[in-house]
Design a protein around this motif. Structure first.
Motif, PDB file in Angstrom:
ATOM      1  N   LEU A   1       9.210 -18.845   6.143  1.00 31.45           N
ATOM      2  CA  LEU A   1       8.101 -17.873   6.287  1.00 31.45           C
ATOM      3  C   LEU A   1       6.915 -18.409   6.101  1.00 31.45           C
ATOM      4  N   GLN A   2       5.750 -17.878   6.679  1.00 33.16           N
ATOM      5  CA  GLN A   2       4.409 -18.156   6.709  1.00 33.16           C
ATOM      6  C   GLN A   2       4.140 -18.108   4.932  1.00 33.16           C
ATOM      7  N   SER A   3       3.350 -19.020   4.294  1.00 34.43           N
ATOM      8  CA  SER A   3       3.166 -18.878   2.995  1.00 34.43           C
ATOM      9  C   SER A   3       2.363 -17.766   2.421  1.00 34.43           C
ATOM     10  N   SER A   4       1.604 -17.165   3.232  1.00 39.75           N
ATOM     11  CA  SER A   4       0.776 -15.873   2.849  1.00 39.75           C
ATOM     12  C   SER A   4       1.654 -14.714   2.562  1.00 39.75           C
ATOM     13  N   ASP A   5       3.019 -14.741   3.185  1.00 37.46           N
ATOM     14  CA  ASP A   5       3.714 -13.374   3.307  1.00 37.46           C
ATOM     15  C   ASP A   5       4.300 -13.230   2.006  1.00 37.46           C
ATOM     16  N   LEU A   6       4.641 -14.035   0.985  1.00 36.81           N
ATOM     17  CA  LEU A   6       5.115 -13.840  -0.235  1.00 36.81           C
ATOM     18  C   LEU A   6       4.106 -13.689  -1.192  1.00 36.81           C
ATOM     19  N   ASN A   7       3.676 -12.410  -1.241  1.00 39.60           N
ATOM     20  CA  ASN A   7       2.501 -12.213  -2.159  1.00 39.60           C
ATOM     21  C   ASN A   7       2.663 -10.873  -2.664  1.00 39.60           C
ATOM     22  N   CYS A   8       3.721 -10.379  -3.372  1.00 40.22           N
ATOM     23  CA  CYS A   8       3.828  -9.062  -3.657  1.00 40.22           C
ATOM     24  C   CYS A   8       3.136  -8.645  -4.995  1.00 40.22           C
ATOM     25  N   LEU A   9       2.574  -9.555  -5.796  1.00 44.67           N
ATOM     26  CA  LEU A   9       1.892  -9.456  -6.907  1.00 44.67           C
ATOM     27  C   LEU A   9       0.480  -9.698  -6.764  1.00 44.67           C
ATOM     28  N   ASN A  10      -0.215  -9.582  -5.662  1.00 42.56           N
ATOM     29  CA  ASN A  10      -1.495  -9.870  -5.111  1.00 42.56           C
ATOM     30  C   ASN A  10      -1.816 -11.352  -5.389  1.00 42.56           C
ATOM     31  N   GLU A  11      -0.706 -12.010  -5.512  1.00 43.05           N
ATOM     32  CA  GLU A  11      -0.893 -13.515  -5.780  1.00 43.05           C
ATOM     33  C   GLU A  11      -0.376 -14.106  -4.608  1.00 43.05           C
TER      34      GLU A  11
ATOM     35  N   MET B   1      15.995   2.488 -10.731  1.00 45.71           N
ATOM     36  CA  MET B   1      16.305   3.751 -10.025  1.00 45.71           C
ATOM     37  C   MET B   1      14.778   4.463 -10.327  1.00 45.71           C
ATOM     38  N   GLY B   2      13.861   3.788 -10.903  1.00 50.39           N
ATOM     39  CA  GLY B   2      12.604   4.487 -10.806  1.00 50.39           C
ATOM     40  C   GLY B   2      12.048   4.456 -12.160  1.00 50.39           C
ATOM     41  N   GLU B   3      12.843   3.994 -13.152  1.00 42.45           N
ATOM     42  CA  GLU B   3      12.380   3.951 -14.419  1.00 42.45           C
ATOM     43  C   GLU B   3      10.963   2.990 -14.700  1.00 42.45           C
ATOM     44  N   GLN B   4      10.233   3.151 -16.003  1.00 40.98           N
ATOM     45  CA  GLN B   4       9.297   2.033 -15.803  1.00 40.98           C
ATOM     46  C   GLN B   4       9.861   0.814 -16.961  1.00 40.98           C
ATOM     47  N   LEU B   5       9.820  -0.257 -15.948  1.00 37.80           N
ATOM     48  CA  LEU B   5      10.426  -1.496 -16.553  1.00 37.80           C
ATOM     49  C   LEU B   5       9.306  -2.258 -17.302  1.00 37.80           C
ATOM     50  N   LEU B   6       9.719  -3.301 -17.938  1.00 39.11           N
ATOM     51  CA  LEU B   6       8.786  -4.204 -19.025  1.00 39.11           C
ATOM     52  C   LEU B   6       7.464  -4.731 -18.068  1.00 39.11           C
ATOM     53  N   ASN B   7       8.229  -5.358 -16.833  1.00 37.55           N
ATOM     54  CA  ASN B   7       7.395  -6.189 -16.104  1.00 37.55           C
ATOM     55  C   ASN B   7       8.030  -6.320 -14.690  1.00 37.55           C
ATOM     56  N   PRO B   8       7.483  -6.784 -13.574  1.00 34.74           N
ATOM     57  CA  PRO B   8       8.149  -7.247 -12.465  1.00 34.74           C
ATOM     58  C   PRO B   8       8.863  -8.268 -12.391  1.00 34.74           C
TER      59      PRO B   8
ATOM     60  N   GLY C   1       0.771  -1.164   0.087  1.00 31.84           N
ATOM     61  CA  GLY C   1       0.000   0.015   0.134  1.00 31.84           C
ATOM     62  C   GLY C   1       0.745   1.352   0.066  1.00 31.84           C
ATOM     63  N   ASP C   2       2.231   1.087   0.276  1.00 28.95           N
ATOM     64  CA  ASP C   2       2.992   2.389   0.291  1.00 28.95           C
ATOM     65  C   ASP C   2       3.815   2.572  -1.128  1.00 28.95           C
ATOM     66  N   GLY C   3       3.199   3.307  -2.266  1.00 31.71           N
ATOM     67  CA  GLY C   3       3.865   3.397  -3.497  1.00 31.71           C
ATOM     68  C   GLY C   3       2.874   2.809  -4.505  1.00 31.71           C
ATOM     69  N   GLN C   4       3.245   3.208  -5.750  1.00 30.85           N
ATOM     70  CA  GLN C   4       2.430   2.827  -6.835  1.00 30.85           C
ATOM     71  C   GLN C   4       3.376   2.566  -8.115  1.00 30.85           C
ATOM     72  N   VAL C   5       3.593   1.453  -8.702  1.00 29.64           N
ATOM     73  CA  VAL C   5       4.545   1.174  -9.634  1.00 29.64           C
ATOM     74  C   VAL C   5       3.826   0.569 -10.876  1.00 29.64           C
ATOM     75  N   THR C   6       3.909   1.017 -11.757  1.00 28.12           N
ATOM     76  CA  THR C   6       3.267   0.259 -13.374  1.00 28.12           C
ATOM     77  C   THR C   6       4.244  -0.093 -14.009  1.00 28.12           C
ATOM     78  N   PHE C   7       4.227  -0.923 -15.082  1.00 28.70           N
ATOM     79  CA  PHE C   7       5.007  -1.550 -15.894  1.00 28.70           C
ATOM     80  C   PHE C   7       4.579  -1.420 -17.420  1.00 28.70           C
ATOM     81  N   LYS C   8       5.362  -1.479 -18.381  1.00 32.45           N
ATOM     82  CA  LYS C   8       5.071  -1.285 -19.738  1.00 32.45           C
ATOM     83  C   LYS C   8       4.182  -2.723 -20.333  1.00 32.45           C
ATOM     84  N   ASN C   9       4.570  -3.777 -19.854  1.00 39.30           N
ATOM     85  CA  ASN C   9       4.025  -5.045 -20.474  1.00 39.30           C
ATOM     86  C   ASN C   9       3.176  -5.745 -19.471  1.00 39.30           C
ATOM     87  N   TYR C  10       3.028  -5.150 -18.397  1.00 32.87           N
ATOM     88  CA  TYR C  10       2.271  -6.046 -17.307  1.00 32.87           C
ATOM     89  C   TYR C  10       0.980  -5.259 -16.871  1.00 32.87           C
TER      90      TYR C  10
END
Length: 254
Positions: free
Chosen positions: A135-145, A173-180, A80-89
């Motif tokens: 780690l607990q399984s639900s802790d690795l869910n960066c992509l809302n998966e 450094m902050g540029e828009q990548l193709l995908n995560p 919830g802290d920050g917002q990142v978008t990607f070119k092909n994601y």
């Protein structure tokens, strides 16, 4: 149930750190005036501080570099802290994958690595994988998966042979990548000690030493770059080496 780190000293005098009752780190040597048990205690306390941050994305516990040392750290990436978008994601990630603030977990010294017969970068990766795997399984869910803790950083299967100068840039450094995702299936974070390679003789899942202006770091290749160049992670490698963004670096056997 929340993650929990504990520690103890075994009969050999080694300091053991456990996460959720799984042994993840064994300190065998004293460093900086701290004996193995004291190192284990400090490391467990640091882990519990990180675990207490319920918004922390634990997908970004990673090997990295702080003050001329290989370390394991938790990048300060919070849901919830920050917002990142990607070119092909197609999805927006509401986390700051470019945050270079780090919470130190432990330092991995040459003395530590020598007791295991490996280099410090490899040992840092080994211990990081142990923590992530506990780690607990639900802790690795960066992509809302929701994924299980088998999502891991990939261990290189080979090492670069030779030495040559190559053209390099950095990314993250902050540029828009193709995908995560990196091309070997990991999620990119700028503080990882990773390289994207466009060199035919430097393939993915390879260890390599990168040298710039007299400073060197052992890193791993986990992504693909345009032909004939390498891209260095900004927060992990470029900042540590003082690399300005474009130029020539030397790559050699780790």
């Amino acid at each position: 149930m929340a993650n929990q780190a504990t520690w103890y000293v075994d009969t050999n005098g080694d300091g053991i750190v456990s996460v959720n009752n799984y042994g993840v780190i064994r300190f065998k040597v004293s460093v900086g005036g701290y004996n193995p048990g004291q190192r284990a205690e400090v490391t467990a306390d640091r882990l519990n501080t990180i675990f207490a941050d319920t918004k922390r994305d634990l997908d970004f516990i990673t090997p990295t570099w702080i003050s001329s040392n290989y370390v394991i750290a938790s990048a300060h990436v919070r849901r919830g802290d920050g917002q990142v978008t990607f070119k092909n994601y197609p999805y927006t990630i509401y986390e700051d994958l470019y945050d270079t603030n780090l919470n130190l977990i432990c330092t991995v010294t040459t003395a530590d690595a020598t007791t295991y017969g490996m280099n410090p970068a490899a040992l840092a990766l080994n211990w990081t994988r142990n923590i992530r795997g506990a780690l607990q399984s639900s802790d690795l869910n960066c992509l809302n998966e929701r994924v299980n803790s088998s999502r891991q950083l990939i261990v290189p299967t080979q090492s670069y042979v030779g030495s040559k100068n190559v053209t390099a840039t950095y990314y993250g450094m902050g540029e828009q990548l193709l995908n995560p995702y990196t091309s070997n299936g990991e999620i990119f974070h700028t503080c990882d000690l990773t390289i994207a390679s466009g060199l035919s003789d430097l393939p993915r899942n390879c260890w390599v030493k990168v040298t710039y202006s007299g400073k060197s770091i052992i890193a791993r290749v986990n992504d693909t770059a345009p032909a004939n160049i390498i891209d260095l992670s900004y927060g992990g490698i470029a900042k540590a080496l003082g690399f300005p963004g474009s130029g020539t670096v030397n790559i050699s056997a780790p």
